[in-house]
Design an enzyme around this catalytic site. Structure first.
Site, PDB file in Angstrom:
ATOM      1  N   HIS A  75       5.589  -7.089 -13.678  1.00 49.45           N
ATOM      2  CA  HIS A  75       6.504  -7.950 -12.922  1.00 49.45           C
ATOM      3  C   HIS A  75       5.856  -8.569 -11.683  1.00 49.45           C
ATOM      4  CE1 HIS A  75       7.304  -4.188 -10.558  1.00 49.45           C
ATOM      5  NE2 HIS A  75       7.506  -5.043  -9.576  1.00 49.45           N
ATOM      6  N   ASP A 105       5.973  -2.603 -18.259  1.00 49.53           N
ATOM      7  CA  ASP A 105       5.678  -2.998 -16.880  1.00 49.53           C
ATOM      8  C   ASP A 105       4.250  -2.664 -16.475  1.00 49.53           C
ATOM      9  OD1 ASP A 105       6.226  -4.319 -14.547  1.00 49.53           O
ATOM     10  OD2 ASP A 105       7.120  -2.598 -13.544  1.00 49.53           O
ATOM     11  N   ASN A 184       4.546  -2.055  -3.074  1.00 52.65           N
ATOM     12  CA  ASN A 184       3.863  -0.957  -3.760  1.00 52.65           C
ATOM     13  C   ASN A 184       3.690  -1.252  -5.246  1.00 52.65           C
ATOM     14  OD1 ASN A 184       5.192   1.363  -1.548  1.00 52.65           O
ATOM     15  ND2 ASN A 184       3.075   1.543  -2.222  1.00 52.65           N
ATOM     16  N   SER A 185       4.545  -2.101  -5.793  1.00 53.28           N
ATOM     17  CA  SER A 185       4.528  -2.369  -7.232  1.00 53.28           C
ATOM     18  C   SER A 185       3.123  -2.701  -7.718  1.00 53.28           C
ATOM     19  CB  SER A 185       5.467  -3.523  -7.566  1.00 53.28           C
ATOM     20  OG  SER A 185       6.806  -3.172  -7.350  1.00 53.28           O
TER      21      SER A 185
END
Length: 341
Positions: A75, A105, A184-185
């Site tokens: 994402h 993801d 953080n993703s």
């Protein structure tokens, strides 16, 4: 009293040893963690195909090879037009998206110029099947834009989503109470051996902020999708229209794939597809409508979730050469187009 004193000293020594260990681990691995900034474009949704809005994205990633391969979250980069990567030593590079799996993801990007490794650490990949509940872990990333931030916690659980992802693998996430916030993703979750066991993905929250329930896509699933299989990046965001929605959109089969956005460098653009340009809300879900509705690719009729999943295997074989047909619904007309590799 003597026994209590000895226990207290032992506790202090144990705490100091753990602290030193975490500090040493951070010093070892942090140079593998990167800041990822993206630029994406999509329709403004105002009913005008020409009006486009540009948005900037922020995430993290981790270097996994000497030649500039980086793992991140899907994402973060899936519909990106431009991806920039910054290392802790100040080096900045542009990168290309090679592969992306929205359902799991996870994504793979690669620096697209001559990469100078210098003293950057190449992260080692751990076996997420060996991860135990209660095991200590730490996360490094860019929460809210604050670079090289470390948070620590434990493995709180494991979660397997129902069904399979688009690579015929179980979708698995590792739960942690280590703080995960926007930015953080895509960053790595390390075990106490300094190995990557997950890629920070999402949180569950009632407050809107971090409530102590965060999840990372497991390293074993990421390894199989990103490193062990051919690279595929659709560059599209889409919604499966089925049942009543299929009837509302007059789809001439049981279901179809409504294209939301199309990145200019992804497979969707190569297929000549266009995204939506009108904001709509259907059954409480915001959508961009007006874009193409995919019906069939290379003989695979996209009339179910299972068909969409099977499409990836078909596309892998098509990338080896030859041509195939794409069928889609545009402005009420069925269009069939031949695409060559």
């Amino acid at each position: 009293m003597k026994k209590i004193t000895i226990l207290f000293i032992a506790f202090l020594i144990g705490t100091h040893t753990y602290s030193q260990s975490l500090t040493e681990l951070y010093d070892l691995v942090h140079s593998s963690v990167v800041v990822i900034k993206t630029i994406s474009s999509e329709s403004a949704g105002l009913g005008d195909k020409q009006k486009v809005k540009t948005s900037e994205g922020l995430g993290s990633g981790v270097l996994v090879s000497y030649n500039g391969l980086i793992w991140t979250a899907s994402h973060v980069v899936h519909n990106a037009e431009k991806v920039m990567v910054k290392f802790p030593d100040g080096d900045v590079y542009e990168a290309d998206v090679l592969s992306s799996s929205p359902m799991a993801d996870v994504a793979l990007i690669k620096i697209n110029s001559l990469f100078d490794l210098k003293k950057k650490h190449i992260a080692q990949i751990g076996n997420s099947d060996d991860v135990k509940i209660g095991e200590d872990v730490f996360v490094i990333g860019t929460p809210l834009g604050i670079e090289q931030t470390l948070s620590r916690g434990i493995v709180s659980g494991k979660m397997a989503k129902e069904g399979l992802n688009d690579d015929f693998l179980p979708v698995e996430f590792i739960q942690t109470d280590a703080a995960i916030n926007p930015g953080n993703s895509g960053g790595p979750m390390f075990n106490m051996n300094g190995e990557v066991i997950a890629i920070a993905s999402f949180i569950m929250s009632q407050s809107g902020g971090f409530d102590g329930i965060g999840f990372g896509a497991s390293s074993n699933v990421a390894q199989k999708i990103l490193m062990d299989q051919p690279n595929i990046w659709s560059g599209m965001e889409f919604v499966l229209l089925q049942n009543e929605l299929a009837d509302i959109f007059n789809i001439p089969q049981d279901a179809g794939v409504l294209v939301q956005t199309v990145a200019s460098k992804g497979l969707g653009d190569k297929l000549g597809l266009t995204g939506g340009y009108i904001n709509a809300t259907i059954e409480g879900k915001p959508l961009l409508v007006g874009g193409d509705i995919l019906l069939e690719i290379a003989g695979v009729k996209l009339d179910s979730e299972e068909a969409i999943i099977s499409l990836r295997e078909k596309i892998v074989t098509l990338q080896e050469g030859g041509s195939y047909t794409v069928k889609y619904l545009r402005a009420g007309k069925i269009i069939t187009k031949e695409v060559s590799n």
